[in-house]
Design an enzyme around this catalytic site. Structure first.
Site, short mmCIF file in Angstrom:
data_model
loop_
_atom_site.label_atom_id
_atom_site.label_comp_id
_atom_site.label_asym_id
_atom_site.label_seq_id
_atom_site.Cartn_x
_atom_site.Cartn_y
_atom_site.Cartn_z
N LYS A 194 -45.75 15.68 35.67
CA LYS A 194 -44.69 15.12 34.82
C LYS A 194 -45.16 13.83 34.15
CE LYS A 194 -41.18 17.30 37.67
NZ LYS A 194 -40.12 17.19 38.68
N GLN B 143 -37.78 12.99 42.77
CA GLN B 143 -38.46 14.25 43.09
C GLN B 143 -37.90 14.84 44.37
OE1 GLN B 143 -40.83 15.88 41.13
NE2 GLN B 143 -40.55 17.52 42.60
N ASP C 278 -32.56 15.14 34.99
CA ASP C 278 -32.64 16.40 35.74
C ASP C 278 -31.31 17.18 35.66
OD1 ASP C 278 -35.14 17.02 36.76
OD2 ASP C 278 -34.89 15.84 38.60
C1 BQF Z 1 -47.26 26.81 36.48
C2 BQF Z 1 -40.46 22.78 41.99
C3 BQF Z 1 -39.72 23.96 43.94
C4 BQF Z 1 -39.23 22.79 44.49
C5 BQF Z 1 -39.33 21.60 43.80
C6 BQF Z 1 -46.40 24.50 36.13
C7 BQF Z 1 -44.91 23.47 37.69
C8 BQF Z 1 -45.02 24.59 38.51
C9 BQF Z 1 -45.78 25.67 38.11
C10 BQF Z 1 -44.09 22.30 38.08
C11 BQF Z 1 -41.11 22.71 40.69
C12 BQF Z 1 -41.70 23.91 40.05
C13 BQF Z 1 -41.24 21.47 40.07
C14 BQF Z 1 -46.48 25.62 36.93
C15 BQF Z 1 -41.96 21.28 38.77
C16 BQF Z 1 -42.06 23.67 38.59
O1 BQF Z 1 -48.22 26.67 35.71
O2 BQF Z 1 -46.89 27.93 36.84
C17 BQF Z 1 -45.62 23.43 36.50
O3 BQF Z 1 -44.59 21.21 38.06
N1 BQF Z 1 -42.75 22.42 38.45
C18 BQF Z 1 -40.66 20.32 40.71
O4 BQF Z 1 -40.74 19.22 40.19
O5 BQF Z 1 -40.06 20.44 41.89
C19 BQF Z 1 -39.96 21.60 42.56
C20 BQF Z 1 -40.33 23.96 42.71
#
Ligand code: BQF
Length: 292
Positions: A52, A96, A119
């Site tokens: 991010k 987060q 968010d």
């Molecule tokens: C990709 C997330 C579960 C719990 C908390 C790119 C992300 C993921 C995959 C990513 C996620 C999932 C995020 C890919 C943010 C998505 O290339 O497939 C980016 O950074 N995500 C989060 O902040 O918290 C989570 C999933």
């Protein structure tokens, strides 16, 4: 079968945001500033939060990462949130998830100023979203809408099955797709761990959003020919042949489902990158909202 390329689409969106930032700069307007709080050092969470921050740099946003130790108290975290609420330079911020056990997640989300809640998790924003009022949409469902729109996937009048009822993905996705909006007007069923005969629902679905968090759960025998499948899963599966020691698995068995699908998102490179792009979009909007 057409792959819904979230990586490419998210790059397009980031390019659009970067242009908007350049235009703001030329006009002497404020540069968007996103802050992120991370508590502890869970590997996946650190990866997400750093991607991010990196994306902020890519589009020309300012960013601040607040890194708190695993044993941070709820009170300490609430203090950090209050400071970001008051900080005039911060347009939006995120906490987060998940948070360590000593911290009440709901209490934390409710402490975020709804105007900075990029968010879209604050009850005020959830309520506004539900009532079709302008709000910050949660980034993952928002990213899925954007992906469907950019690939011209018809949703109006379609039968959608959303698997999973989480507050972050499944529930808001089911609400948004049922609404009267550009990508919407679908007949939505929300399925979950207590659903009986899930396959009877998924076999009839025109569009399936798999957001239950079980690796390769949805298989080819559970879907009909021509289905659109959106895979929200990202489970780390141990894999000794990878340098990291794991691979990312979606909730969809791509091998069997892609043979029947008209449109399908890959993992990685599908919904995940869209989530990041839409967080940036929300942050730009938060900044624009403060111009007035
Ligand atoms: C990709 C997330 C579960 C719990 C908390 C790119 C992300 C993921 C995959 C990513 C996620 C999932 C995020 C890919 C943010 C998505 O290339 O497939 C980016 O950074 N995500 C989060 O902040 O918290 C989570 C999933």
């Amino acid at each position: 079968m057409i792959i819904l390329d979230g990586k490419k689409t998210s790059d397009d969106i980031k390019d659009e945001i970067a242009i908007a930032v350049q235009n703001r700069r030329a006009k002497g307007l404020k540069i968007p500033h996103l802050a992120a709080i991370i508590v502890g050092n869970d590997g996946a969470s650190m990866t997400y939060v750093s991607s991010k921050v990196k994306s902020c740099q890519k589009v020309g946003f300012n960013s601040t990462l607040i890194d708190l130790p695993e044993d941070t108290s709820e009170e300490q975290l609430l203090h950090e949130i209050e400071a970001l609420n008051k900080d005039k330079d911060i347009d939006g911020f995120i906490v987060q998830l998940p948070l360590p056990g000593q911290i009440d997640e709901q209490k934390v989300l409710m402490a975020v100023d709804p105007d900075k809640d990029v968010d879209g998790f604050h009850p005020v924003n959830v309520g506004k979203m539900t009532l079709d009022l302008p709000s910050f949409l949660p980034a993952t469902p928002f990213g899925i809408l954007e992906l469907l729109e950019r690939y011209d996937v018809e949703t109006s009048g379609k039968d959608v099955v959303v698997i999973g009822r989480s507050h972050i993905v499944g529930r808001p996705m089911s609400i948004l797709l049922s609404q009267k909006r550009k990508v919407g007007n679908a007949t939505v069923t929300i399925a979950h761990s207590r659903t009986k005969n899930l396959a009877e629902f998924t076999k009839k679905a025109d569009i399936i959003v798999a957001a239950l968090g079980i690796a390769e759960f949805l298989t080819g025998d559970m879907v009909k020919e021509g289905v659109t499948v959106i895979d929200v899963g990202i489970t780390r599966v141990p894999d000794s042949s990878k340098k990291r020691g794991y691979r990312l698995a979606g909730d969809v068995d791509f091998e069997s489902v892609s043979k029947k699908a008209a449109y399908i998102t890959p993992v990685p490179g599908g919904v995940g990158p869209m989530t990041i792009a839409m967080l940036l979009k929300n942050t730009l909007k938060a900044c624009e909202n403060r111009d007035k």
